[in-house]
Scaffold this active site. Structure first.
Site, PDB file in Angstrom:
ATOM      1  N   CYS A  48      18.463  -7.194 -14.047  1.00 37.86           N
ATOM      2  CA  CYS A  48      17.127  -7.105 -14.655  1.00 37.86           C
ATOM      3  C   CYS A  48      16.825  -5.636 -14.899  1.00 37.86           C
ATOM      4  O   CYS A  48      17.740  -4.820 -14.972  1.00 37.86           O
ATOM      5  CB  CYS A  48      16.066  -7.765 -13.775  1.00 37.86           C
ATOM      6  SG  CYS A  48      15.748  -6.868 -12.249  1.00 37.86           S
ATOM      7  N   CYS A 101       0.820  -1.223   0.000  1.00 34.37           N
ATOM      8  CA  CYS A 101       0.000   0.000   0.000  1.00 34.37           C
ATOM      9  C   CYS A 101       0.849   1.267   0.000  1.00 34.37           C
ATOM     10  O   CYS A 101       0.496   2.263  -0.626  1.00 34.37           O
ATOM     11  CB  CYS A 101      -0.925   0.031   1.213  1.00 34.37           C
ATOM     12  SG  CYS A 101      -2.342  -1.045   1.039  1.00 34.37           S
TER      13      CYS A 101
END
Lengths: 77, 369
Positions: free
Chosen positions: B332, B189
């Site tokens: 990545c 959140c």
């Protein structure tokens, strides 16, 4: 013919929309392959697939009117 | 005494009126012990309704203090409570709403030992926690201790609710998502945001499932996952089923549970070392260095300025054993998938020096410019 897929949660960051369409395929393995080609980041995203409101296990046949949803986990509280 | 009983009856009059609920429902609630994990966005509304409804004993676990960014959704707290322990403020507010119930507070960070210690003395557990490590731990504890678990989770505008029951045909969270995502793979959140009213809706639904479970009214979301989208008022209930194979990821007994490091499973506090672009540049001079791009086919930008192999994360587990070098650096896009790759390799290989490039290709590009 196209399949309509409902995308949940943060997977919409990858697909750009909560409703996407892809050319019809006959089962969920083909569906996932097509989705991962179109949206490579789905390849590493965590989600489960629901077909006709049941979470599927393994390859599952699809019909033109199948309702398909991709549901990711989320942990907010 | 008579007078007090009268007041109690009056307090619950409107729900006792319901024939499905009645005096028996009220009695069952009064005898029930409910443990609420997390007194945050989900816990606050759940606690408010469970206390108001007359649940006899409410346990609250939360180690956190109230901060100003909590207040748009954690409706038990006010501006004057900032800095106070949530469980203590919650206890005070809930007592003011209903002085007839017992409230037990646990201002502690939930760990495996505390799960085993606490859960046994409650009838049902409500999960209002805010991270995967705790959620998987709570799920596994409830399965081991045969405690029903009312699950709820929120993100942005969407919520999920489910009831994980205790009989043989009952599913648990592992049947849905067998293994936790690693830290950063799914935003929380604080990172993704959440509409304040959303946990209000989902937490209230959790309280409703608890009340139905205790009183036996209606049907709970057993073996079902309810999803809700606040922006479009869309909801969907999907059927879940037991997946035997997924159960292998769960601890088999309390001993195994106690020794499971849930934070580690979620990639928190892991051993894999992160390096920055400057450190990578220094490593490139090394002879037996292997750089591996774990992004999927077609992801851009391409890595330049360093020789590398491509092993997309989606197929990496099958290829791990082929990796041979003195030093391996995984790369990545942003440094999260590469960290996962580094941890996977570290699990099976203790000889190689394993690194993950912090900030990923994006950081490397900026550094090289």
């Amino acid at each position: 013919m196209e399949l309509q897929i409902t995308i949940f949660g943060q997977l919409t960051d990858i697909t750009g929309s909560s409703n996407i369409r892809i050319p019809a395929v006959s089962n969920t393995d083909e569906l996932l392959a097509a989705l991962k080609q179109q949206y490579p980041a789905l390849g590493t995203a965590k989600f489960v697939v629901a077909v006709n409101k049941k979470i599927i296990q393994g390859n599952t046949a699809l019909a033109a009117n199948s309702s398909i949803a991709l549901l990711p986990p989320f942990s907010g509280g | 005494m008579m007078q007090q009983t009268g007041i109690i009856q009056e307090r619950y009059h409107r729900q006792v009126l319901l024939k499905e609920f009645g005096e028996q429902g009220q009695q069952r609630l009064a005898e029930a012990k409910v443990l609420v994990l997390g007194a945050g966005g989900l816990g606050c509304p759940a606690l408010l309704y469970l206390a108001a409804a007359g649940v006899g004993t409410l346990g609250i676990v939360d180690f956190d203090t109230v901060s100003i960014s909590n207040l748009h959704r954690q409706v038990l707290y006010g501006t004057e409570d900032i800095g106070q322990l949530k469980v203590l403020v919650a206890e005070q507010k809930l007592k003011a709403i209903n002085p007839d119930i017992n409230i037990l507070t646990y201002p502690a960070k939930l760990d495996t030992a505390l799960c085993l210690e606490l859960f046994d003395s409650y009838d049902i557990i409500l999960d209002g926690t805010d991270n995967f490590a705790t959620r998987y731990m709570v799920n596994d504890a409830c399965v081991l201790l045969q405690k029903p678990l009312v699950y709820g989770a929120v993100s942005r505008f969407e919520g999920q609710v489910a009831v994980f029951a205790t009989d043989k045909t009952a599913v648990n969270y592992r049947d849905l998502f067998p293994q936790p995502p690693v830290e950063g793979e799914v935003l929380n959140c604080a990172e993704a945001g959440v509409l304040g009213v959303l946990p209000g809706i989902i937490g209230s639904m959790q309280a409703n499932e608890v009340i139905k479970w205790i009183t036996g009214m209606g049907e709970v979301l057993k073996n079902q996952l309810y999803t809700y989208h606040a922006l479009y008022n869309q909801h969907m209930t999907v059927e879940l089923s037991v997946v035997e194979e997924n159960r292998k990821w769960m601890p088999k007994n309390e001993q195994e549970f106690l020794s499971t490091n849930y934070e580690w499973l979620c990639g928190i506090g892991v051993d894999a070392k992160e390096i920055d672009s400057k450190q990578l540049e220094a490593l490139i001079a090394q002879e037996k260095l292997l750089v591996i791009d774990v992004r999927e086919e077609g992801e851009l930008p391409a890595i330049t300025g360093v020789q590398h192999l491509k092993m997309p994360l989606s197929g990496l587990k099958e290829q791990l054993h082929t990796i041979d070098a003195d030093t391996v650096v995984f790369i990545c896009q942003s440094g999260k998938r590469s960290l996962q790759a580094a941890n996977w390799l570290a699990e099976i290989n203790t000889r190689i020096n394993i690194y993950s490039l912090k900030g990923g290709v994006l950081h490397w590009k900026t550094y090289k410019q």
